[in-house]
Design an enzyme around this catalytic site. Structure first.
Site, PDB file in Angstrom:
ATOM      1  N   GLY A  43      -4.014  -7.286  -0.798  1.00 14.72           N
ATOM      2  CA  GLY A  43      -4.764  -6.923   0.564  1.00 14.72           C
ATOM      3  C   GLY A  43      -5.207  -7.982   1.544  1.00 14.72           C
ATOM      4  CG  ASP A  99      -7.905  -5.380   1.740  1.00 15.34           C
ATOM      5  OD1 ASP A  99      -8.782  -5.230   1.213  1.00 15.34           O
ATOM      6  OD2 ASP A  99      -6.679  -4.685   1.709  1.00 15.34           O
ATOM      7  CG  ASP A 102     -13.018   2.747   1.856  1.00 12.35           C
ATOM      8  OD1 ASP A 102     -13.919   3.457   2.631  1.00 12.35           O
ATOM      9  OD2 ASP A 102     -12.027   3.469   1.619  1.00 12.35           O
ATOM     10  CE  LYS A 130     -11.323   2.364   6.099  1.00 17.12           C
ATOM     11  NZ  LYS A 130     -10.718   3.329   5.339  1.00 17.12           N
ATOM     12  CG  PHE A 151      -5.542   4.738   6.234  1.00 21.10           C
ATOM     13  CD1 PHE A 151      -6.118   4.281   4.924  1.00 21.10           C
ATOM     14  CD2 PHE A 151      -4.370   4.208   6.809  1.00 21.10           C
ATOM     15  CE1 PHE A 151      -5.248   3.579   3.843  1.00 21.10           C
ATOM     16  CE2 PHE A 151      -3.355   3.720   5.876  1.00 21.10           C
ATOM     17  CZ  PHE A 151      -3.872   3.302   4.602  1.00 21.10           C
ATOM     18  CB  VAL A 152      -7.104  -0.016   9.669  1.00 11.04           C
ATOM     19  CG1 VAL A 152      -8.019   0.604  10.603  1.00 11.04           C
ATOM     20  CG2 VAL A 152      -8.037  -0.486   8.371  1.00 11.04           C
ATOM     21  NE  ARG A 164       0.564  -5.059   0.548  1.00 19.92           N
ATOM     22  CZ  ARG A 164      -0.512  -4.462  -0.025  1.00 19.92           C
ATOM     23  NH1 ARG A 164      -1.816  -4.565   0.492  1.00 19.92           N
ATOM     24  NH2 ARG A 164      -0.572  -3.646  -0.839  1.00 19.92           N
TER      25      ARG A 164
END
Ligand code: IMP
Ligand code: MG
Length: 177
Positions: A43, A99, A102, A130, A151-152, A164
């Site tokens: 990520g 990345d 969360d 987030k 969610f991204v 990606r």
């Protein structure tokens, strides 16, 4: 691929400007020192490549393969270390790049492992954080953007291994999930 994008959340030029500022922060925190940067794959690949090229200084880049999502859109609650060996960090100042923050389980688990392995200092940087409650006690030292709890994809972030390579951060159409 672009047809599956519902909405662009953070445009490419906005990301680039923010990375300039983040790189400055990192430079100020580690003046003159050769640090070890650990890139969490896959990520953080795109984020790290763009951030590290803004740090014109001596550093060492290592990668660590971790998995927490297992393909879905919900955090699985368990962090798997997929490499047989951890990078050599004993006595070193380390910057971990991921990345997105969360639940926080990934950064917490990685930071703990590196501390156990004798790192002198572990700092963490994420492109996105987030806005939600973390499952564990952790926050990142460098945060690119705070986003809502949705969610991204893009700029390194995937849905089932795809998207990606989108140059921006966006959301996915329901029918693409
Ligand atoms: P955490 O361990 O729950 O903090 O999750 C961190 C990992 O989950 C990140 O490295 C991402 O790979 C993945 N992840 C969390 N949220 C998203 C998202 O919105 N899109 C894609 N991947 C995500
Ligand atoms: Mg990931």
């Amino acid at each position: 691929m672009e047809a599956d994008v519902e909405r662009v959340l953070i445009a490419e030029d906005v990301i680039e400007k923010r990375l300039d500022a983040m790189a400055k922060e990192v430079r100020q925190d580690f003046p003159g020192e050769v640090i070890v940067v650990i890139v969490l794959l896959k990520g953080a690949l795109v984020f790290a490549a763009d951030l590290l090229r803004r740090l014109p200084r001596m550093l060492e880049i290592e990668c660590l393969n971790v998995a927490s999502y297992h393909g879905g859109t919900e955090s699985a609650g368990k962090v798997d270390f997929l490499d047989r060996k951890l990078p050599e960090v004993k006595g070193r100042r380390v910057l971990v790049l991921d990345d997105i923050l969360d639940t926080g389980r990934t950064l917490r688990a990685v930071a703990d492992k590196l501390t156990e392995a004798g790192a002198a200092e572990v700092k963490t940087g994420v492109l996105l954080a987030k806005d939600r409650e973390r499952a564990v006690d952790v926050e990142a030292d460098y945060v690119g953007f705070e986003i809502g709890d949705e969610f991204v994809i893009g700029y390194g972030l995937d849905y089932q291994g795809r998207y990606r390579n989108l140059p921006y951060v966006g959301t996915l159409k329901r029918e693409a999930m």
